[in-house]
Design a protein around this motif. Structure first.
Motif, short mmCIF file in Angstrom:
data_model
loop_
_atom_site.label_atom_id
_atom_site.label_comp_id
_atom_site.label_asym_id
_atom_site.label_seq_id
_atom_site.Cartn_x
_atom_site.Cartn_y
_atom_site.Cartn_z
N UNK A 200 0.78 -1.22 0.00
CA UNK A 200 0.00 0.00 0.00
C UNK A 200 0.81 1.27 0.00
N UNK A 201 2.11 1.16 -0.23
CA UNK A 201 2.96 2.34 -0.22
C UNK A 201 2.94 3.02 -1.59
N UNK A 202 1.79 3.56 -1.95
CA UNK A 202 1.66 4.19 -3.27
C UNK A 202 0.58 5.26 -3.18
N UNK A 203 0.63 6.19 -4.15
CA UNK A 203 -0.41 7.21 -4.18
C UNK A 203 -1.71 6.59 -4.64
N UNK A 204 -2.82 7.12 -4.13
CA UNK A 204 -4.10 6.59 -4.55
C UNK A 204 -5.20 7.00 -3.60
N UNK A 205 -6.42 6.53 -3.88
CA UNK A 205 -7.51 6.76 -2.94
C UNK A 205 -7.21 6.00 -1.66
N UNK A 206 -7.95 6.33 -0.60
CA UNK A 206 -7.66 5.69 0.69
C UNK A 206 -7.71 4.17 0.58
N UNK A 207 -8.74 3.66 -0.10
CA UNK A 207 -8.92 2.22 -0.14
C UNK A 207 -8.19 1.54 -1.28
N UNK A 208 -7.45 2.29 -2.06
CA UNK A 208 -6.72 1.64 -3.16
C UNK A 208 -5.33 1.23 -2.73
N UNK A 209 -4.99 1.50 -1.49
CA UNK A 209 -3.57 1.39 -1.16
C UNK A 209 -3.11 -0.03 -0.90
N UNK A 210 -3.50 -0.60 0.24
CA UNK A 210 -2.89 -1.87 0.63
C UNK A 210 -3.71 -3.05 0.13
N UNK A 211 -3.22 -3.66 -0.93
CA UNK A 211 -3.91 -4.82 -1.49
C UNK A 211 -4.08 -5.92 -0.45
N UNK A 212 -3.04 -6.12 0.37
CA UNK A 212 -3.06 -7.25 1.30
C UNK A 212 -4.13 -7.06 2.37
N UNK A 213 -4.33 -5.79 2.82
CA UNK A 213 -5.35 -5.53 3.84
C UNK A 213 -6.74 -5.75 3.26
#
Lengths: 344, 194
Positions: A200-213
């Motif tokens: 999730x260490x990337x720019x994006x919407x709040x929920x677009x970040x951590x795939x694993x979560x």
């Protein structure tokens, strides 16, 4: 011995004087709307925490404002329409949370509030409230603010992992980098792209970040059997397949499916928004078709369209087709002749 | 050449869908979508009339109006051509195939004054499309309109069961619904630039 219809008593038992038939699907279960909704909210908790970790205070403010606006809009509309106020069932809370998950962290706070009101008041209550809405409320809310406030909706900040992240630098999302500047620039900005996408260490919407979560929450929902594989897995698999075949610059079969499957709002959209019971089809085969079409439309918009991300529009477009899909795949009513009105 | 025809076809069916991005033809759109049966009937009739009307208008435009410099009369002439054709089709169908007439004829009267039927020949003339391109535009527009009708009918049949607030029942909620579908169709924007 076969029972023939003639042997059955001719007088049908009288129906009770008052009985209510709600809209389908009819199932007998211990589950209630409130329990399902709060469980989905809980499943979004890991992703919410990750977004707060990466974007800090602005993320918390966005989440609070979106949810408050949604809950207040729900209570207000139900008061106006003289219905029972049902904010405690968690559905408005979920809509608000999903809207927060779908906007950048540094957005002016009135924008997600507008989205929440559009989502709840127009998309949900004008169409008859929970269970009758044609479109996913959170997605219509997001589409509305995306076309109304295009600039703030597409200005993303760099994740800083700092609670007071008030002056974060702006940064393009992986998908818009790929679309506008190509793969070389993408790798320059994000050297460890897969790791960044996963954690999730990337720019994006709040929920677009951590795939694993997000996946953690999705697996939880699948174990609880609140969602089935039919829509989300076919959705994501179609995106992977089509981006592998058509996504590459140097010909067919050279695309990068892993990147496309983990970037943008695909995981969030596929597991938490396309699986909405109300706005998707309810017949299994129609659900598979729904998922595949969502995937194909997402890839079409990502690769050919004017917007860098197509998950939202793909789901909304398929929401329009969901009643038609259910209608087309309806199984034959037992005992009725197949000749008229039933397509094979 | 073929690529342009295909582009025009897809653009007119989806990206520039007449109902959802140009907001034309709304009277028929709201009129017949109460039931699936009528919208399917209208879809067939509409697409057929659209193709024939566009072809007739193309021939008249290319071989009569351009040589005689009558371009400024486009609107009047196209309305006349389409109305005359539809009226003729109505009368001939009634005489020759009464069965088909009772199934589809009722829609013909509605189509005479439809704005998409007029818009397609006008766009064809404006863009100087060839016959193939004009046909692609006509077919794409017809199928795009049919798609809009069928989606709308399927959703409206479902909405009949919904607990819509009293002041929004019927047409008002259909307008809101059309707006939301148009919002979804924005996803196609920017895909093809003609």
């Amino acid at each position: 011995m076969e029972a023939t219809p003639k042997e059955q008593p001719k007088v049908q038992p009288k129906a009770p004087p008052e009985f209510f038939v709600s809209i389908g699907p009819h199932m007998r279960t211990e589950e209630s709307t409130a329990k399902i909704m709060w469980t989905v909210n809980a499943a979004l908790l890991p992703a919410t925490l990750m977004s707060v970790y990466f974007f800090g205070l602005p993320a918390i403010l966005v989440i609070i404002v979106s949810i408050l606006a949604a809950v207040m809009a729900e209570a207000g509309m139900q008061k106006l329409l003289k219905k029972d106020v049902t904010v405690s069932d968690g559905s408005a809370f979920l809509t608000g949370l999903l809207i927060a998950m779908n906007v950048p962290a540094n957005i002016p706070l009135y924008i997600p509030a507008v989205a929440s009101v559009v989502a709840i008041a127009i998309t949900k209550h004008l169409f008859g409230g929970l269970g009758y809405n044609v479109f996913n409320p959170a997605l219509i809310g997001r589409a509305f603010i995306l076309v109304s406030f295009a600039k703030p909706m597409t200005t993303y900040t760099q994740p800083v992992a700092n609670i007071m992240a008030m002056d974060a630098k702006t940064m393009a999302t992986p998908l818009s980098l790929l679309k506008e500047d190509g793969i070389a620039k993408l790798l320059e900005v994000y050297p460890n792209i897969y790791q960044d996408l996963l954690m999730g260490n990337r720019a994006g919407s709040l929920g677009e970040t951590a795939t694993i979560a997000l996946l953690l929450g999705a697996v939880f929902l699948m174990i609880k059997r609140y969602i089935t594989w039919h829509i989300p897995i076919t959705f994501i698999a179609t995106v992977g397949l089509l981006t592998w075949v058509f996504g590459g610059k140097s010909g067919l079969m050279t695309g990068d499916p892993l990147f496309h499957m983990m970037s943008g709002g695909l995981i969030l959209g596929a597991f938490f928004m396309a699986t909405d019971y109300v706005t998707g089809p309810s017949i299994r085969i129609a659900q598979v078709l729904f998922g595949v079409s969502c995937g194909a439309l997402t890839v079409l918009i990502r690769l050919k369209g004017g917007y860098p991300e197509g998950v939202m529009f793909a789901i909304l477009l398929m929401n329009c087709f969901a009643p038609l899909l259910d209608r087309g795949m309806r199984s034959r009513v037992f005992g009725k002749a197949a000749a008229k009105g039933v397509k094979k | 050449m073929l690529e342009k025809v295909l582009t025009i076809f897809i653009a007119s069916a989806l990206i520039n869908n007449f109902v959802f991005s140009r907001y034309l033809g709304l009277c028929i759109f709201f009129g017949v979508t109460k039931k699936m049966e009528t919208s399917i009937g209208m879809s067939f009739t509409f697409t057929a009339v659209m193709m024939i009307g566009a072809a007739l208008s193309w021939f008249i435009y290319t071989y009569v109006m351009v040589p005689f410099h009558l371009g400024f009369l486009k609107i009047v002439i196209f309305i006349g051509v389409v109305a005359a054709f539809v009226q003729a089709a109505d009368t001939i169908m009634k005489k020759v195939t009464p069965a088909l007439y009772y199934k589809l004829g009722i829609y013909l009267a509605l189509i005479v004054t439809n704005c998409i039927i007029l818009a397609v020949p006008l766009i064809n003339a404006e863009e100087h499309y060839s016959l193939f391109e004009s046909m692609a535009l006509a077919l794409g527009s017809g199928l795009g309109f049919s798609l809009a009708l069928i989606i709308m009918a399927s959703i409206r049949e479902k909405l009949d069961l919904a607990d819509v607030p009293k002041s929004f029942q019927g047409l008002p909620i259909s307008f809101v619904l059309t707006g939301l579908i148009a919002l979804a169709f924005l996803g196609f924007s920017g895909m093809i630039t003609l």
